[in-house]
Structures are given as C-alpha cells and as structure tokens.
Design an enzyme around this catalytic site. Sequence first.
Site, mmCIF file in Angstrom:
data_model
loop_
_atom_site.group_PDB
_atom_site.id
_atom_site.type_symbol
_atom_site.label_atom_id
_atom_site.label_comp_id
_atom_site.label_asym_id
_atom_site.label_seq_id
_atom_site.Cartn_x
_atom_site.Cartn_y
_atom_site.Cartn_z
ATOM 1 N N CYS A 1 -19.355 2.160 8.835
ATOM 2 C CA CYS A 1 -18.583 1.547 9.911
ATOM 3 C C CYS A 1 -17.363 2.436 10.076
ATOM 4 O O CYS A 1 -16.544 2.548 9.153
ATOM 5 C CB CYS A 1 -18.180 0.126 9.518
ATOM 6 S SG CYS A 1 -17.022 -0.631 10.666
ATOM 7 N N CYS B 1 0.410 0.479 10.331
ATOM 8 C CA CYS B 1 -0.079 -0.566 9.421
ATOM 9 C C CYS B 1 1.019 -1.443 8.824
ATOM 10 O O CYS B 1 1.947 -0.952 8.177
ATOM 11 C CB CYS B 1 -0.886 0.072 8.296
ATOM 12 S SG CYS B 1 -1.670 -1.198 7.270
ATOM 13 N N CYS C 1 0.448 5.021 6.861
ATOM 14 C CA CYS C 1 -0.191 4.878 8.180
ATOM 15 C C CYS C 1 0.777 4.145 9.131
ATOM 16 O O CYS C 1 1.126 2.978 8.884
ATOM 17 C CB CYS C 1 -1.491 4.109 8.051
ATOM 18 S SG CYS C 1 -2.530 4.704 6.695
ATOM 19 N N ARG D 1 -17.760 -1.959 18.304
ATOM 20 C CA ARG D 1 -17.016 -3.222 18.118
ATOM 21 C C ARG D 1 -15.696 -3.223 18.871
ATOM 22 O O ARG D 1 -14.864 -2.324 18.706
ATOM 23 C CB ARG D 1 -16.759 -3.473 16.623
ATOM 24 C CG ARG D 1 -16.067 -4.823 16.395
ATOM 25 C CD ARG D 1 -15.951 -5.206 14.928
ATOM 26 N NE ARG D 1 -17.233 -5.169 14.280
ATOM 27 C CZ ARG D 1 -17.493 -4.454 13.180
ATOM 28 N NH1 ARG D 1 -16.552 -3.757 12.612
ATOM 29 N NH2 ARG D 1 -18.697 -4.467 12.662
ATOM 30 N N CYS E 1 -19.529 -6.064 3.942
ATOM 31 C CA CYS E 1 -18.820 -4.841 4.303
ATOM 32 C C CYS E 1 -17.524 -4.814 3.492
ATOM 33 O O CYS E 1 -16.935 -5.870 3.234
ATOM 34 C CB CYS E 1 -18.502 -4.855 5.792
ATOM 35 S SG CYS E 1 -17.521 -3.429 6.322
ATOM 36 N N CYS F 1 -16.443 -8.950 6.027
ATOM 37 C CA CYS F 1 -15.821 -7.658 5.742
ATOM 38 C C CYS F 1 -14.553 -7.857 4.908
ATOM 39 O O CYS F 1 -13.613 -8.524 5.356
ATOM 40 C CB CYS F 1 -15.493 -6.952 7.057
ATOM 41 S SG CYS F 1 -14.702 -5.364 6.795
ATOM 42 N N CYS G 1 0.849 -1.195 0.000
ATOM 43 C CA CYS G 1 0.000 0.000 0.000
ATOM 44 C C CYS G 1 0.889 1.251 0.000
ATOM 45 O O CYS G 1 1.844 1.333 0.768
ATOM 46 C CB CYS G 1 -0.906 0.004 1.228
ATOM 47 S SG CYS G 1 -2.018 1.434 1.234
HETATM 48 N N1 SAM Z 1 -6.625 0.636 3.121
HETATM 49 C C1 SAM Z 1 -7.916 0.896 3.621
HETATM 50 C C2 SAM Z 1 -7.952 2.044 4.612
HETATM 51 O O1 SAM Z 1 -6.931 2.343 5.200
HETATM 52 O O2 SAM Z 1 -9.019 2.633 4.773
HETATM 53 C C3 SAM Z 1 -8.586 -0.304 4.239
HETATM 54 C C4 SAM Z 1 -7.789 -1.277 5.069
HETATM 55 S S1 SAM Z 1 -7.089 -0.635 6.572
HETATM 56 C C5 SAM Z 1 -6.018 -1.970 7.051
HETATM 57 C C6 SAM Z 1 -8.451 -0.649 7.697
HETATM 58 C C7 SAM Z 1 -8.229 -0.170 9.098
HETATM 59 O O3 SAM Z 1 -7.523 -1.156 9.846
HETATM 60 C C8 SAM Z 1 -7.395 1.067 9.321
HETATM 61 O O4 SAM Z 1 -8.108 2.241 9.111
HETATM 62 C C9 SAM Z 1 -7.008 0.942 10.767
HETATM 63 O O5 SAM Z 1 -7.951 1.603 11.587
HETATM 64 C C10 SAM Z 1 -7.042 -0.563 11.020
HETATM 65 N N2 SAM Z 1 -5.704 -1.084 11.331
HETATM 66 C C11 SAM Z 1 -4.698 -1.279 10.441
HETATM 67 N N3 SAM Z 1 -3.589 -1.735 11.049
HETATM 68 C C12 SAM Z 1 -3.893 -1.837 12.366
HETATM 69 C C13 SAM Z 1 -3.140 -2.224 13.513
HETATM 70 N N4 SAM Z 1 -1.870 -2.597 13.433
HETATM 71 N N5 SAM Z 1 -3.767 -2.208 14.713
HETATM 72 C C14 SAM Z 1 -5.054 -1.831 14.814
HETATM 73 N N6 SAM Z 1 -5.796 -1.448 13.749
HETATM 74 C C15 SAM Z 1 -5.233 -1.434 12.553
HETATM 75 C C1 DTB Z 2 -11.253 -2.034 11.712
HETATM 76 O O1 DTB Z 2 -11.564 -1.017 12.352
HETATM 77 N N1 DTB Z 2 -10.376 -2.938 12.114
HETATM 78 C C2 DTB Z 2 -10.203 -3.970 11.129
HETATM 79 C C3 DTB Z 2 -11.240 -3.574 10.045
HETATM 80 N N2 DTB Z 2 -11.752 -2.341 10.536
HETATM 81 C C4 DTB Z 2 -10.857 -3.494 8.648
HETATM 82 C C5 DTB Z 2 -8.803 -4.124 10.657
HETATM 83 C C6 DTB Z 2 -7.845 -4.443 11.776
HETATM 84 C C7 DTB Z 2 -6.513 -4.701 11.164
HETATM 85 C C8 DTB Z 2 -5.492 -5.120 12.175
HETATM 86 C C9 DTB Z 2 -4.168 -5.340 11.563
HETATM 87 C C10 DTB Z 2 -4.121 -6.431 10.551
HETATM 88 O O2 DTB Z 2 -4.600 -7.556 10.818
HETATM 89 O O3 DTB Z 2 -3.537 -6.228 9.465
HETATM 90 FE FE1 SF4 Z 3 -2.764 1.337 3.379
HETATM 91 FE FE2 SF4 Z 3 -2.718 0.247 5.771
HETATM 92 FE FE3 SF4 Z 3 -3.067 2.847 5.529
HETATM 93 FE FE4 SF4 Z 3 -5.042 1.163 4.741
HETATM 94 S S1 SF4 Z 3 -4.286 1.443 6.826
HETATM 95 S S2 SF4 Z 3 -4.266 2.952 3.666
HETATM 96 S S3 SF4 Z 3 -3.786 -0.552 4.016
HETATM 97 S S4 SF4 Z 3 -1.223 1.710 4.942
#
Ligand code: SAM
Ligand code: DTB
Ligand code: SF4
Length: 342
Positions: free
Chosen positions: A198, A70, A67, A270, A138, A107, A63
């Site tokens: 959501c 992430c 973030c 949630r 979702c 989802c 990606c």
């Molecule tokens: N790329 C899209 C976005 O960022 O909207 C969708 C996928 S992203 C992984 C969805 C959500 O997962 C993020 O907005 C974040 O709130 C959550 N998330 C990602 N990594 C995480 C982590 N290490 N711990 C907790 N939540 C996480």
């Molecule tokens: C949300 O708030 N948490 C979920 C879902 N929406 C998409 C994602 C959590 C991701 C946690 C890190 C991972 O497993 O990559």
């Molecule tokens: Fe990309 Fe992760 Fe950020 Fe979603 S949360 S935009 S997957 S870097």
Amino acid sequence: MTAIAPSADDQVTRHNWSREEIAGLMNLPFNDLIFKAQQVHREHFDANEVQVSTLLSIKTGACPEDCAYCPQSTRFETGLTTEELMEIQAVVDSARKAKEAGSSRFCMGAAWRSPKDRDLPVLTEMVSQVKALGLETCMTLGMLTDHQAQTLADAGLDYYNHNLDTSPEFYGDIITTRVYQDRLDTLERVREAGMKVCCGGILGMGEKPEDRVGLLQQLANLPTHPESVPINMLVRVPGTPLAEEEDMDPIEFVRCIAVARILMPRSMVRLSAGREGMTKEIQALAFLAGANSIFYGEKLLTTPNPAENRDQQLFNQLGIEPMEIEAAGPEQRSAFYNAATH
Ligand code: SAM
Ligand code: DTB
Ligand code: SF4
C-alpha cells in the site's frame, strides 16, 4: 472483494511512464480525463463498489522523524497526547468494532521511524488475532529490515503501508530525517517478503504540479504496482510546519486521482486523508475518476474522518456498495448499513 485476474496485455500494466506522458494526461480537458479514467476503471473493477478500511493508531506521537505534515512528530507542538504501544486485546477489540461497522480491512499505524525487533512478538500477535476475525490486515510502522518484513509476512500480514509521499525533488523540503531511497528500499523488502504493498502520497503540501506528476511516475514505475494507492489530501494540523499551507484546488486533486487510476489500472486507488474537509460533490467526482477505496470510521490516526452514518448516506446517494471480501463472510455488507443507522 473482486479478484483481479492478471491480463496477458502488457499495455495494461506499464512501468515506463515518462513525465511528459503523465503531464499530458493531467492536462487533458477535464471531461476527457474523467471519461478515460472511468473507462479504465470499468475494465478492471465494478464501478459501483468501494473498499472500506479502518485505521487505528496503535502507538501515538513522540516520533523522532520530522515529516512536516505530521502531527505525531516530537518536533512540533501539536497538543497531541502520546501513547505507548497498545495492548493486544485493546487492538483486537477495536478491530472487532471496525468489522461490526462493516469494514473489511484493519490498518494499524505506529508513530515510529522503524519498529524495534523486541516489538515483533506483540505486533505479530496483533496480526494473527485481527486476521482471525476475518479482516484483511495492514500495518504501517515505518522502515523495515528484511527480518522484520519477513516476520510480519510470516505472521500473515496482508498489506504493508509505506508512502513515497511526494516527488523525489520535493521530498527534502518535507522530510530531512530519511531519504527517498530509504522508502524505496523498505517497499522492496515488503515485496520480497511476499506482502501486498500500500503506497501513495500526500497532495496539498505546497508542491508544484510537476511534483504531483513526479510522485505518480514513481508509483507507476515501481517494478510491481502497489495493490493499494492512497492519495491523501494534506490534513493541516496546527503546530506543524504545513499548518498554514494554501488550499489545494479540489479539481486538481480529482485530476490526480484520475491519472493514478489510468497509470495503475488494477490498483485500488484510495481517497484517503482529507475527506473531512471535502464536499460530497468532490468525493463523488473522485469516485467517478476511479477512486475505489476509503478510510472509514470517525478517526484516521489522530485526526477526524467523516462519521460512519455520513459515509453510509454518501454511498446510498451514489448507489455505491462496500466491496466484500470472502474472509469477512456475507454479513459484511449488511453490517456496514446496520452500523451506520445507529
Ligand atoms: N510512521 C510511519 C511512517 O511514516 O511510515 C507510519 C505512520 S505515518 C502517520 C503514515 C502516513 O500517514 C504518512 O506516510 C503520510 O503519508 C500520512 N499522513 C501523516 N500525516 C498526514 C497528514 N497530516 N495529512 C495527510 N496524510 C498524512
Ligand atoms: C495513508 O496513506 N494515510 C493514512 C494511512 N496511510 C496510514 C494516514 C493518514 C493520517 C492523517 C493524519 C492523522 O490522522 O494523524
Ligand atoms: Fe513519524 Fe509521522 Fe513521519 Fe510517520 S509520518 S515517520 S509518524 S513523523
């Protein structure tokens, strides 16, 4: 699931919370806060039902966004194997397994800044085939244009997940590749297209208590409360900038759940990412504080989640039942218990 009838009482769904009021709730004596949250919860929900959703990463890693939490950002060395957008059939097979395990919502998440229009035909086909199984659908695909939001809504997508993540003030410490207003704009497009929202955030990223208040204020003062509010505890992934972040006090985390419940009385709150690192006692407290939804299944998107049989044991011990949805049919609850005994 239980349909929530809108009430004429405007007090129930306020959209003008001040930070002082929210901080006042947050700082109540713990027992008073939990009691209040539980009272609000019982006015709107069956206190012994928890909704279960299952996640699938349909496009993993690489990606371009930054973030800091992430594991899927291309900027961090997390050892993740990247995967292109999955085939429709593989997604549907995975959704069927989730349904057989007793989940009611599926989802689908993609590691994109935003989807490409050329991906829409595949995405909409995923939505209709997953929906045809009797699951709520979702997706979380990043920022959307009006056209993309409408196309997904027309395909029958029930929910779109797009998190605000943190307060407007702390946001720039976590993400630099897009701004808070971009997120608000996507949320508005999702609403206008007629989908349910959501939207939540992540705690434990080194934010101050005021930032937690600020996040909750943003969520509660949206023109319509999100139907689902995921409260994630940061999953610290080696290689990400937040890998060494300090533990967040679990009691503070439960306080945030309770305040979310009070501010957004009709929303599903949630208890999201981070349960793998939580004791069952903290999860029980989170349910007592008004959390009534979880991610179910041994993987979130890329990181581990409690095994299904552990969640079954937890529900059994607490006398909690998975929330039923009409589309899934009466066998949904027994599927949850049967799957988890294997
Ligand atoms: N790329 C899209 C976005 O960022 O909207 C969708 C996928 S992203 C992984 C969805 C959500 O997962 C993020 O907005 C974040 O709130 C959550 N998330 C990602 N990594 C995480 C982590 N290490 N711990 C907790 N939540 C996480
Ligand atoms: C949300 O708030 N948490 C979920 C879902 N929406 C998409 C994602 C959590 C991701 C946690 C890190 C991972 O497993 O990559
Ligand atoms: Fe990309 Fe992760 Fe950020 Fe979603 S949360 S935009 S997957 S870097």
